[in-house]
Design an enzyme around this catalytic site. Structure first.
Site, PDB file in Angstrom:
ATOM      1  N   LYS A   9       0.826  -1.215   0.000  1.00  0.00           N
ATOM      2  CA  LYS A   9       0.000   0.000   0.000  1.00  0.00           C
ATOM      3  C   LYS A   9       0.863   1.270   0.000  1.00  0.00           C
ATOM      4  CE  LYS A   9      -4.000  -2.256   2.139  1.00  0.00           C
ATOM      5  NZ  LYS A   9      -5.124  -2.091   3.095  1.00  0.00           N
ATOM      6  N   TYR A  49     -12.238  -2.078  -4.506  1.00  0.00           N
ATOM      7  CA  TYR A  49     -12.800  -2.310  -3.168  1.00  0.00           C
ATOM      8  C   TYR A  49     -14.333  -2.243  -3.148  1.00  0.00           C
ATOM      9  CZ  TYR A  49      -8.316  -2.301  -0.628  1.00  0.00           C
ATOM     10  OH  TYR A  49      -7.080  -2.625  -0.124  1.00  0.00           O
ATOM     11  N   ASN A 112      -2.357   0.055   6.586  1.00  0.00           N
ATOM     12  CA  ASN A 112      -1.901  -1.200   7.204  1.00  0.00           C
ATOM     13  C   ASN A 112      -0.977  -1.991   6.278  1.00  0.00           C
ATOM     14  OD1 ASN A 112      -3.830  -2.127   5.434  1.00  0.00           O
ATOM     15  ND2 ASN A 112      -4.898  -3.421   6.917  1.00  0.00           N
TER      16      ASN A 112
HETATM   17  P1  CMP Z   1      -7.565  -4.643   3.234  1.00  0.00           P
HETATM   18  O1  CMP Z   1      -7.092  -6.051   3.461  1.00  0.00           O
HETATM   19  O2  CMP Z   1      -6.906  -3.893   2.143  1.00  0.00           O
HETATM   20  O3  CMP Z   1      -9.139  -4.676   2.945  1.00  0.00           O
HETATM   21  C1  CMP Z   1      -9.977  -3.566   3.237  1.00  0.00           C
HETATM   22  C2  CMP Z   1      -9.269  -2.490   3.999  1.00  0.00           C
HETATM   23  O4  CMP Z   1     -10.092  -1.534   4.638  1.00  0.00           O
HETATM   24  C3  CMP Z   1      -8.473  -3.107   5.117  1.00  0.00           C
HETATM   25  O5  CMP Z   1      -7.366  -3.830   4.579  1.00  0.00           O
HETATM   26  C4  CMP Z   1      -8.135  -1.884   5.961  1.00  0.00           C
HETATM   27  O6  CMP Z   1      -6.922  -1.272   5.581  1.00  0.00           O
HETATM   28  C5  CMP Z   1      -9.258  -0.902   5.615  1.00  0.00           C
HETATM   29  N1  CMP Z   1     -10.022  -0.494   6.781  1.00  0.00           N
HETATM   30  C6  CMP Z   1     -10.095   0.771   7.247  1.00  0.00           C
HETATM   31  N2  CMP Z   1     -10.879   0.824   8.321  1.00  0.00           N
HETATM   32  C7  CMP Z   1     -11.313  -0.438   8.565  1.00  0.00           C
HETATM   33  C8  CMP Z   1     -12.139  -1.021   9.561  1.00  0.00           C
HETATM   34  N3  CMP Z   1     -12.716  -0.300  10.525  1.00  0.00           N
HETATM   35  N4  CMP Z   1     -12.340  -2.369   9.485  1.00  0.00           N
HETATM   36  C9  CMP Z   1     -11.782  -3.115   8.500  1.00  0.00           C
HETATM   37  N5  CMP Z   1     -10.979  -2.601   7.526  1.00  0.00           N
HETATM   38  C10 CMP Z   1     -10.747  -1.275   7.579  1.00  0.00           C
END
Ligand code: CMP
Length: 138
Positions: A9, A49, A112
């Site tokens: 990311k 997404y 993340n």
């Molecule tokens: P990812 O695996 O890329 O899939 C969806 C992303 O939404 C997740 O990682 C997080 O980086 C992001 N995200 C942000 N806020 C939340 C939340 N409250 N719960 C879950 N995912 C979140």
């Protein structure tokens, strides 16, 4: 053998950590069989997404994912989908186990560091979103 989609990311590219994160991936026995660096548009992030479009964090997530370069890659290995999820650690780095990528590199639940497909079905869809057959070199 399975394949899964991995995204490094914008927080990783911004901090010049692509090599450090990929070292974790490769030393965990996952092989990078396709890779490219992209700067997603907001619209592309929203399409990728789309499953999360009803979630409260959707707009912030898509803004973040289009805020800088990402590295999208296909990982291949035994049980690759679940194995990579273990290597990444929990979505929220505060809950991630020691030694995982998110525990050691992530800045927040949003920034993340890495994405990984959550199922084999989604891996097939996510791989097709970014890669053509010609770009996959196993
Ligand atoms: P990812 O695996 O890329 O899939 C969806 C992303 O939404 C997740 O990682 C997080 O980086 C992001 N995200 C942000 N806020 C939340 C939340 N409250 N719960 C879950 N995912 C979140």
């Amino acid at each position: 053998m399975e394949r899964t989609l991995s995204i490094l990311k914008p927080d990783v590219t911004r901090r010049n950590l692509t090599g450090a994160v990929n070292q974790r991936i490769e030393s965990s026995n996952l092989r990078i069989i396709a890779q490219k660096r992209l700067h997603l548009t907001l619209e592309q992030a929203q399409r990728f997404y789309a499953v999360h479009q009803e979630r409260s964090f959707f707009n912030d997530l898509c803004t973040f994912m289009s805020s800088g370069p990402v590295v999208v890659q296909i990982l291949e290995g035994d049980n690759a989908v679940n194995h990579y999820r273990d290597v990444m650690g929990a979505t929220n780095p505060a809950n991630a186990d020691e030694g995982t990528i998110r525990r050691d590199f992530a800045e927040s639940i949003e920034a993340n560091s890495v994405h990984g497909s959550d199922s084999l079905d989604n891996a097939v869809k996510e791989i097709a979103f970014f890669f053509s057959e010609m770009e996959i070199v196993g």
